[in-house]
Structures are given as C-alpha cells and as structure tokens.
Scaffold this motif. Structure first.
Motif, PDB file in Angstrom:
ATOM      1  N   VAL A 129       0.816  -1.149  -0.007  1.00 49.76           N
ATOM      2  CA  VAL A 129       0.028  -0.055   0.082  1.00 49.76           C
ATOM      3  C   VAL A 129       0.737   1.217  -0.029  1.00 49.76           C
ATOM      4  O   VAL A 129       0.354   2.186  -0.642  1.00 49.76           O
ATOM      5  CB  VAL A 129      -0.854   0.023   1.377  1.00 49.76           C
ATOM      6  CG1 VAL A 129      -1.634   1.071   1.392  1.00 49.76           C
ATOM      7  CG2 VAL A 129      -2.105  -1.036   1.151  1.00 49.76           C
ATOM      8  N   ALA A 130       2.013   1.222   0.796  1.00 51.76           N
ATOM      9  CA  ALA A 130       2.793   2.304   0.846  1.00 51.76           C
ATOM     10  C   ALA A 130       3.324   2.670  -0.705  1.00 51.76           C
ATOM     11  O   ALA A 130       3.408   3.777  -1.167  1.00 51.76           O
ATOM     12  CB  ALA A 130       4.019   2.144   1.888  1.00 51.76           C
ATOM     13  N   ALA A 131       3.969   1.595  -1.363  1.00 52.85           N
ATOM     14  CA  ALA A 131       4.416   1.560  -2.702  1.00 52.85           C
ATOM     15  C   ALA A 131       3.309   2.085  -3.521  1.00 52.85           C
ATOM     16  O   ALA A 131       3.778   2.961  -4.472  1.00 52.85           O
ATOM     17  CB  ALA A 131       4.802   0.331  -3.013  1.00 52.85           C
ATOM     18  N   GLU A 132       1.961   1.887  -3.505  1.00 54.62           N
ATOM     19  CA  GLU A 132       0.989   2.495  -4.077  1.00 54.62           C
ATOM     20  C   GLU A 132       0.838   4.012  -3.912  1.00 54.62           C
ATOM     21  O   GLU A 132       0.763   4.764  -5.055  1.00 54.62           O
ATOM     22  CB  GLU A 132      -0.516   1.861  -3.729  1.00 54.62           C
ATOM     23  CG  GLU A 132      -0.691   0.279  -4.464  1.00 54.62           C
ATOM     24  CD  GLU A 132      -1.674  -0.326  -4.074  1.00 54.62           C
ATOM     25  OE1 GLU A 132      -2.489   0.513  -3.246  1.00 54.62           O
ATOM     26  OE2 GLU A 132      -2.010  -1.424  -4.248  1.00 54.62           O
ATOM     27  N   ALA A 133       1.258   4.334  -2.934  1.00 58.18           N
ATOM     28  CA  ALA A 133       0.973   5.853  -2.561  1.00 58.18           C
ATOM     29  C   ALA A 133       2.368   6.508  -3.126  1.00 58.18           C
ATOM     30  O   ALA A 133       2.024   7.882  -2.905  1.00 58.18           O
ATOM     31  CB  ALA A 133       1.074   5.878  -0.983  1.00 58.18           C
ATOM     32  N   VAL A 134       3.312   6.105  -3.364  1.00 61.03           N
ATOM     33  CA  VAL A 134       4.347   6.925  -3.930  1.00 61.03           C
ATOM     34  C   VAL A 134       4.746   5.779  -5.208  1.00 61.03           C
ATOM     35  O   VAL A 134       5.862   5.082  -5.099  1.00 61.03           O
ATOM     36  CB  VAL A 134       5.717   6.622  -3.049  1.00 61.03           C
ATOM     37  CG1 VAL A 134       6.714   7.669  -3.458  1.00 61.03           C
ATOM     38  CG2 VAL A 134       5.261   7.349  -1.666  1.00 61.03           C
ATOM     39  N   PRO A 135       4.139   5.885  -6.411  1.00 56.18           N
ATOM     40  CA  PRO A 135       4.527   4.831  -7.426  1.00 56.18           C
ATOM     41  C   PRO A 135       5.544   5.106  -8.235  1.00 56.18           C
ATOM     42  O   PRO A 135       5.944   6.447  -8.211  1.00 56.18           O
ATOM     43  CB  PRO A 135       2.851   5.165  -8.198  1.00 56.18           C
ATOM     44  CG  PRO A 135       2.501   6.536  -7.919  1.00 56.18           C
ATOM     45  CD  PRO A 135       3.008   6.842  -6.469  1.00 56.18           C
ATOM     46  N   GLY A 136       6.015   4.346  -9.006  1.00 56.76           N
ATOM     47  CA  GLY A 136       7.074   4.577  -9.739  1.00 56.76           C
ATOM     48  C   GLY A 136       8.542   4.712  -9.500  1.00 56.76           C
ATOM     49  O   GLY A 136       9.125   5.382 -10.328  1.00 56.76           O
ATOM     50  N   ALA A 160       6.549 -10.451  -2.414  1.00 55.94           N
ATOM     51  CA  ALA A 160       6.407  -9.832  -3.662  1.00 55.94           C
ATOM     52  C   ALA A 160       6.210  -8.230  -3.533  1.00 55.94           C
ATOM     53  O   ALA A 160       4.920  -7.792  -4.000  1.00 55.94           O
ATOM     54  CB  ALA A 160       5.758 -10.334  -4.839  1.00 55.94           C
ATOM     55  N   VAL A 161       7.131  -7.706  -2.824  1.00 55.15           N
ATOM     56  CA  VAL A 161       6.704  -6.222  -2.453  1.00 55.15           C
ATOM     57  C   VAL A 161       6.901  -5.451  -3.967  1.00 55.15           C
ATOM     58  O   VAL A 161       8.300  -5.444  -4.409  1.00 55.15           O
ATOM     59  CB  VAL A 161       7.850  -5.532  -1.343  1.00 55.15           C
ATOM     60  CG1 VAL A 161       7.583  -4.091  -1.355  1.00 55.15           C
ATOM     61  CG2 VAL A 161       7.297  -6.333  -0.268  1.00 55.15           C
ATOM     62  N   PRO A 162       6.085  -4.632  -4.282  1.00 54.16           N
ATOM     63  CA  PRO A 162       6.363  -4.009  -5.815  1.00 54.16           C
ATOM     64  C   PRO A 162       7.330  -2.695  -5.623  1.00 54.16           C
ATOM     65  O   PRO A 162       7.508  -1.918  -4.424  1.00 54.16           O
ATOM     66  CB  PRO A 162       4.944  -3.112  -5.529  1.00 54.16           C
ATOM     67  CG  PRO A 162       3.877  -3.911  -4.793  1.00 54.16           C
ATOM     68  CD  PRO A 162       4.795  -4.331  -3.583  1.00 54.16           C
ATOM     69  N   GLY A 163       7.916  -2.945  -6.743  1.00 57.62           N
ATOM     70  CA  GLY A 163       9.243  -2.031  -6.817  1.00 57.62           C
ATOM     71  C   GLY A 163      10.375  -2.153  -5.905  1.00 57.62           C
ATOM     72  O   GLY A 163      11.309  -1.431  -5.711  1.00 57.62           O
ATOM     73  N   LEU A 164      10.343  -3.651  -5.048  1.00 59.99           N
ATOM     74  CA  LEU A 164      11.525  -3.591  -4.020  1.00 59.99           C
ATOM     75  C   LEU A 164      12.652  -3.951  -4.703  1.00 59.99           C
ATOM     76  O   LEU A 164      12.926  -4.605  -5.587  1.00 59.99           O
ATOM     77  CB  LEU A 164      11.163  -4.777  -3.212  1.00 59.99           C
ATOM     78  CG  LEU A 164      12.079  -5.189  -2.117  1.00 59.99           C
ATOM     79  CD1 LEU A 164      12.299  -3.682  -1.185  1.00 59.99           C
ATOM     80  CD2 LEU A 164      11.865  -6.488  -1.284  1.00 59.99           C
ATOM     81  N   ARG A 165      13.918  -3.120  -4.470  1.00 60.10           N
ATOM     82  CA  ARG A 165      15.107  -3.039  -5.062  1.00 60.10           C
ATOM     83  C   ARG A 165      16.376  -3.607  -3.819  1.00 60.10           C
ATOM     84  O   ARG A 165      17.090  -4.027  -4.250  1.00 60.10           O
ATOM     85  CB  ARG A 165      15.508  -1.727  -5.497  1.00 60.10           C
ATOM     86  CG  ARG A 165      14.669  -1.290  -6.514  1.00 60.10           C
ATOM     87  CD  ARG A 165      14.893  -1.940  -8.073  1.00 60.10           C
ATOM     88  NE  ARG A 165      16.334  -1.538  -8.319  1.00 60.10           N
ATOM     89  CZ  ARG A 165      16.830  -0.449  -9.004  1.00 60.10           C
ATOM     90  NH1 ARG A 165      15.676   0.485  -9.414  1.00 60.10           N
ATOM     91  NH2 ARG A 165      18.086  -0.425  -9.528  1.00 60.10           N
ATOM     92  N   ARG A 166      15.814  -3.547  -2.728  1.00 58.38           N
ATOM     93  CA  ARG A 166      16.978  -3.617  -1.539  1.00 58.38           C
ATOM     94  C   ARG A 166      16.380  -3.732  -0.329  1.00 58.38           C
ATOM     95  O   ARG A 166      15.197  -2.988   0.081  1.00 58.38           O
ATOM     96  CB  ARG A 166      17.830  -2.369  -1.705  1.00 58.38           C
ATOM     97  CG  ARG A 166      19.124  -2.455  -0.851  1.00 58.38           C
ATOM     98  CD  ARG A 166      20.038  -1.213  -1.226  1.00 58.38           C
ATOM     99  NE  ARG A 166      21.342  -1.180  -0.397  1.00 58.38           N
ATOM    100  CZ  ARG A 166      22.353  -1.924  -0.967  1.00 58.38           C
ATOM    101  NH1 ARG A 166      22.464  -2.561  -1.899  1.00 58.38           N
ATOM    102  NH2 ARG A 166      23.634  -1.815  -0.241  1.00 58.38           N
ATOM    103  N   VAL A 167      16.897  -4.566   0.818  1.00 57.14           N
ATOM    104  CA  VAL A 167      16.526  -4.565   1.961  1.00 57.14           C
ATOM    105  C   VAL A 167      17.744  -4.452   2.719  1.00 57.14           C
ATOM    106  O   VAL A 167      18.839  -4.782   2.385  1.00 57.14           O
ATOM    107  CB  VAL A 167      15.970  -6.154   2.349  1.00 57.14           C
ATOM    108  CG1 VAL A 167      14.507  -6.156   1.727  1.00 57.14           C
ATOM    109  CG2 VAL A 167      16.777  -7.286   1.891  1.00 57.14           C
ATOM    110  N   VAL A 168      17.575  -3.750   3.811  1.00 52.83           N
ATOM    111  CA  VAL A 168      18.739  -3.465   4.615  1.00 52.83           C
ATOM    112  C   VAL A 168      18.235  -3.719   6.172  1.00 52.83           C
ATOM    113  O   VAL A 168      17.627  -3.061   6.828  1.00 52.83           O
ATOM    114  CB  VAL A 168      19.132  -1.815   4.690  1.00 52.83           C
ATOM    115  CG1 VAL A 168      20.553  -1.870   5.515  1.00 52.83           C
ATOM    116  CG2 VAL A 168      19.585  -1.677   3.332  1.00 52.83           C
ATOM    117  N   PRO A 169      18.291  -5.091   6.773  1.00 50.28           N
ATOM    118  CA  PRO A 169      18.126  -5.573   8.010  1.00 50.28           C
ATOM    119  C   PRO A 169      19.154  -5.161   8.980  1.00 50.28           C
ATOM    120  O   PRO A 169      20.317  -5.317   8.786  1.00 50.28           O
ATOM    121  CB  PRO A 169      17.989  -7.051   7.911  1.00 50.28           C
ATOM    122  CG  PRO A 169      18.106  -7.346   6.627  1.00 50.28           C
ATOM    123  CD  PRO A 169      18.478  -6.285   5.767  1.00 50.28           C
TER     124      PRO A 169
END
Length: 269
Positions: A129-136, A160-169
C-alpha cells in the motif's frame, strides 16, 4: 544493568538488550520526543495514520520530501514483535527525507494477538500500500531488531513487494529457533514449522533484490551472530558499526550523509 540478575535461561540472557546498555530506560522517552518533533516540523508533508487494513494497528505514516520523491524507504520497527509502534520512530525518516526520498513507517498487530507469520503478512500488505502511495520509484525496506527480521522477510523469494530493490536488515533476528528457549516464547508461541517458514536465514533471497546487513559492534554476541548468519546464507555484505549498541545502531537513519543511509539507498538515488 545485568550484574547480579537471574535469568530463566542462558538464551534469555543472550537476547536481553536493555540489561546491557547503560541508562537504557532513558531511550524510549528520547525517541518519542524526537519523533513528535520531527512530525511537527514536517507539517502537511507528514501524512499520518494511513490505513493498509481494517485492524486497529494496520496503519502507516508517510513522510514526504519537498518536491517529487526519488524513492521510498520503508522502516519497520522492532520490539521483539511485542512492543512499540510507528509513532516512536518518526525521526528516523529524517535522513531519507533530506535526500529526497519518501519514508513510510507501518505499525502492525503485536504478539500475542498475532503470530509472527501473521505479522509478516501485515508488513507485506503495508509495503504494497505504501508503494502504491508513492508509485514509480525504487523501494527499499529496512527495519531494526524484530523489524530487521521483517525487513529481511520482505526480501525473501516468497514475497513480492512492488518496486522492491533492496533490503537493509539492522540487527536482525534471522534465525528464530533460539527464541523458543526464552521467556518471549510465552507470547510468540513459535513452533518448528513457523521457525522454518519465518527464519530468513533458512529462506532464499528474492531474485533482483539486494541486501546489506547492519549490526552494532557493541551488541550482544547473539545479535552479531544473527547478522553474520544472514549475510553468509544470503551471500551479501554485512557491516559491523563500531561502538554502536542495540539502541543507538539506528541513529544513522536520521543523518542523510551517514554510512547507514548510504547502505540503505545503495546508489539508488
């Protein structure tokens, strides 16, 4: 501090953080004051309490930069899945916002009202939902402690997080089985199948998603092991931040020029 304290098990001692940090009780009030001040400073660019579901805690705050956002950083809070909420951590969006990124911070249903698998599903929905709020724009998910676990889960192949490029745990809990031997098990109710399904170190990283694991050099040995274990299983970089303990290892997120912010954005900006 921990001197003279009795523990139910050595594993409880291994995963106790505040007991080994001087003046630990002073950190939550400082976080809350800094978070409130940051929200006030942003004015209308702080969009608060956005829904990603129907439950009480299924809300996220979205902090916007001036102008068009260059990316979206999602921060997932910790608290061993049992404590805190998004409101305590707003100030950690400062570094991303200063670099022209939007920053989303979700709350989620806490244990024991939710199992860890259910919390993972909530965070995945919040990210979508956050990705939908800041699309593209490129999406990066970071998080601390239990939130480090959840940010790593967003980078697993079953998500499958939309637009996900990187995770930093940051200081993640990547292998959950040891927690079954702690007092927290009373609330977490972990079992073998859930540990297998929810331990990022046992799962494959999603194709095309980069990872950089971060941990403080002064953290409990168990957290140093957890961080290294994930970095080895995922064949990704890990950084031991010198002199940082479990409560101040996240401070770099407030600084747009910090090494932690550079690790989060990874050249995406």
């Amino acid at each position: 501090m921990a001197k003279g304290r009795e523990w139910r098990s050595e594993t409880d001692r291994a995963y106790a953080n505040g007991a080994f940090i001087a003046r630990a009780e002073g950190y939550p009030p400082k976080w809350e004051a800094a978070a409130a001040g940051f929200r006030e400073s942003l004015g209308a660019r702080a969009r608060l309490g956005l829904a990603y579901g129907g439950a009480e805690r299924q809300r996220f705050d979205l902090f916007l930069p001036e102008g068009v956002a260059r990316g979206l950083l999602i921060f997932v809070h910790g608290g061993y899945w049992m404590a805190f909420g998004r409101e305590t951590w707003s100030h950690l969006a400062a570094g991303a916002v200063a670099r022209g990124w939007a920053c989303a911070m979700p709350s989620y249903t806490l244990a024991p009202a939710a199992r860890i698998a259910g919390i993972t599903a909530e965070v995945a929905r919040a990210c979508a939902v956050a990705a939908e709020a800041v699309p593209g724009v490129p999406v990066v998910v970071t998080g601390h402690s239990a939130g480090g676990h959840l940010s790593a889960r967003m980078g697993c192949a079953d998500q499958a997080v939309p637009g996900l490029r990187r995770v930093v745990p940051v200081s993640p809990l990547a292998e959950l089985a040891p927690l079954m031997e702690t007092e927290m098990q009373d609330a977490l109710r972990l079992d073998g199948p859930e540990c297998a399904m929810e331990s990022p170190a046992r799962l494959a990283r999603a194709s095309g998603v980069e990872c950089h694991v971060w941990v403080g050099g002064q953290e409990r040995p168990a957290f140093l092991w957890q961080a290294r274990h994930l970095s080895e299983e995922w064949d990704c970089p890990w950084t031991v931040d010198p002199g940082r303990h479990h409560f101040d290892v996240i401070d770099g997120l407030t600084d747009p020029g910090s090494a932690l912010m550079r690790a989060c954005l990874g050249g995406l900006d």
